[in-house]
Design a protein around this motif. Structure first.
Motif, PDB file in Angstrom:
ATOM      1  N   ASP A  53       0.864  -1.333   0.141  1.00  0.00           N
ATOM      2  CA  ASP A  53      -0.009   0.072   0.152  1.00  0.00           C
ATOM      3  C   ASP A  53       0.803   1.050   0.124  1.00  0.00           C
ATOM      4  OD1 ASP A  53      -2.269  -1.653   0.131  1.00  0.00           O
ATOM      5  OD2 ASP A  53      -2.456  -1.382   2.294  1.00  0.00           O
ATOM      6  N   SER A  57       0.972   3.939  -2.896  1.00  0.00           N
ATOM      7  CA  SER A  57       0.872   5.579  -2.762  1.00  0.00           C
ATOM      8  C   SER A  57       2.035   6.334  -3.083  1.00  0.00           C
ATOM      9  CB  SER A  57       0.263   5.503  -1.188  1.00  0.00           C
ATOM     10  OG  SER A  57       0.456   6.971  -0.802  1.00  0.00           O
ATOM     11  N   SER A  75       4.968   8.674   2.108  1.00  0.00           N
ATOM     12  CA  SER A  75       4.511   7.231   1.623  1.00  0.00           C
ATOM     13  C   SER A  75       5.814   6.533   0.905  1.00  0.00           C
ATOM     14  CB  SER A  75       3.564   7.069   0.827  1.00  0.00           C
ATOM     15  OG  SER A  75       3.482   7.706  -0.162  1.00  0.00           O
ATOM     16  N   SER A 143      -1.708   4.877   8.345  1.00  0.00           N
ATOM     17  CA  SER A 143      -2.787   5.322   8.759  1.00  0.00           C
ATOM     18  C   SER A 143      -3.242   6.475   7.736  1.00  0.00           C
ATOM     19  CB  SER A 143      -2.878   5.942  10.131  1.00  0.00           C
ATOM     20  OG  SER A 143      -3.732   6.587  10.515  1.00  0.00           O
ATOM     21  N   ILE A 145      -2.529   6.699   4.884  1.00  0.00           N
ATOM     22  CA  ILE A 145      -2.938   6.516   3.447  1.00  0.00           C
ATOM     23  C   ILE A 145      -4.262   5.533   3.635  1.00  0.00           C
ATOM     24  CG2 ILE A 145      -0.633   6.868   2.300  1.00  0.00           C
ATOM     25  CD1 ILE A 145      -0.612   3.754   2.207  1.00  0.00           C
ATOM     26  N   GLY A 146      -4.737   5.386   4.554  1.00  0.00           N
ATOM     27  CA  GLY A 146      -5.933   4.459   4.799  1.00  0.00           C
ATOM     28  C   GLY A 146      -5.825   3.179   4.866  1.00  0.00           C
ATOM     29  N   SER A 147      -4.375   2.591   5.120  1.00  0.00           N
ATOM     30  CA  SER A 147      -4.119   1.068   4.991  1.00  0.00           C
ATOM     31  C   SER A 147      -4.202   0.685   6.387  1.00  0.00           C
ATOM     32  CB  SER A 147      -2.704   0.848   4.527  1.00  0.00           C
ATOM     33  OG  SER A 147      -2.285  -0.500   4.716  1.00  0.00           O
ATOM     34  N   THR A 148      -4.675  -0.587   6.374  1.00  0.00           N
ATOM     35  CA  THR A 148      -4.969  -1.328   7.729  1.00  0.00           C
ATOM     36  C   THR A 148      -3.933  -2.438   7.782  1.00  0.00           C
ATOM     37  OG1 THR A 148      -6.794  -2.679   6.843  1.00  0.00           O
ATOM     38  CG2 THR A 148      -7.208  -0.624   8.103  1.00  0.00           C
TER      39      THR A 148
END
Ligand SMILES: *[C@@H]1O[C@H](CO)[C@@H](O)[C@H](O)[C@H]1NC(C)=O
Ligand SMILES: *[C@@H]1O[C@H](CO)[C@@H](O)[C@H](O)[C@H]1NC(C)=O
Length: 189
Positions: A53, A57, A75, A143, A145-148
């Motif tokens: 991820d 990004s 990123s 967090s 980039i909205g990655s879990t």
């Protein structure tokens, strides 16, 4: 206060881990299509779900920015620590053959380094990245980039990733600006 790279470089003692920096990250574009990026997101046979991820990004922002300045993109800096700067640079070069990693600006002090280390970045001589700073940076970058795809544990992250960086910089368990920047440019990691 904003501090230029040049003024910080003058303040921080230079410790070059590699005596003769090699050209790095320069790939023959004709091989790009053959690579298949089979080591996608892996470094020393290790990965965590968020690493791809971060790479994705990074590429998107690198392309959108268009100034060949990956070390001003959060990123990309985070991705370099999970994929290795060499592999990441080659990947960026395969996307844009006019990108020359050794010509890239140094790690952006105000937008990347200072947020990693905190206010002490602007003390006389700056301050190094601690293990905790690194952990917070990676979790924060995922967090952002909205990655879990977080690493399985803090120990996993420090033992497989941070320790490889500190082994190269040979600066014990924290890494000053200049050494981290050298790692990005010259480690061939
Ligand atoms: C470079 O990356 C962008 C963004 O992901 C993509 O749209 C483009 O097709 C890529 N170009 C090449 C040559 O890989
Ligand atoms: C290296 O770091 C460890 C752990 O923080 C510390 O105990 C030790 O004194 C440090 N060694 C040097 C040479 O600074």
């Amino acid at each position: 206060m904003r501090v230029s790279f040049a003024s910080i470089a003058a303040l921080v003692p230079v410790t070059l881990a590699a005596s003769v920096p090699e050209a790095r990250g320069t790939i023959d574009p004709s091989v790009c299509g053959l690579l298949g990026w089979k080591n996608w997101g892996q470094w020393h046979y290790t990965t965590y779900d968020g690493c791809p991820d971060l790479i994705t990004s990074c590429l998107d922002n690198f392309v959108a920015d268009g100034t060949h300045n990956p070390w001003a993109i959060q990123s990309c800096v985070a991705a370099s620590t999970c994929w290795g700067p060499l592999q990441l640079n080659e990947y960026l070069q395969c996307n844009d053959t006019s990108y020359e990693p050794l010509q890239a600006p140094g790690l952006d002090y105000n937008s990347i380094y200072a947020p990693i280390v905190g206010d002490c970045a602007y003390q006389d001589g700056g301050c190094p990245i601690t293990t905790q700073n690194f952990v917070d940076f990676i979790y924060g970058s995922l967090s952002a980039i909205g990655s879990t795809g977080y690493p399985s544990s803090v120990d996993f992250l420090t033992q497989n990733y941070w320790s490889r960086i500190t082994a190269w910089t040979a600066t014990n368990d924290s890494v000053p600006y200049t050494n981290f920047n050298d790692w990005l440019f010259y480690s061939n990691a």
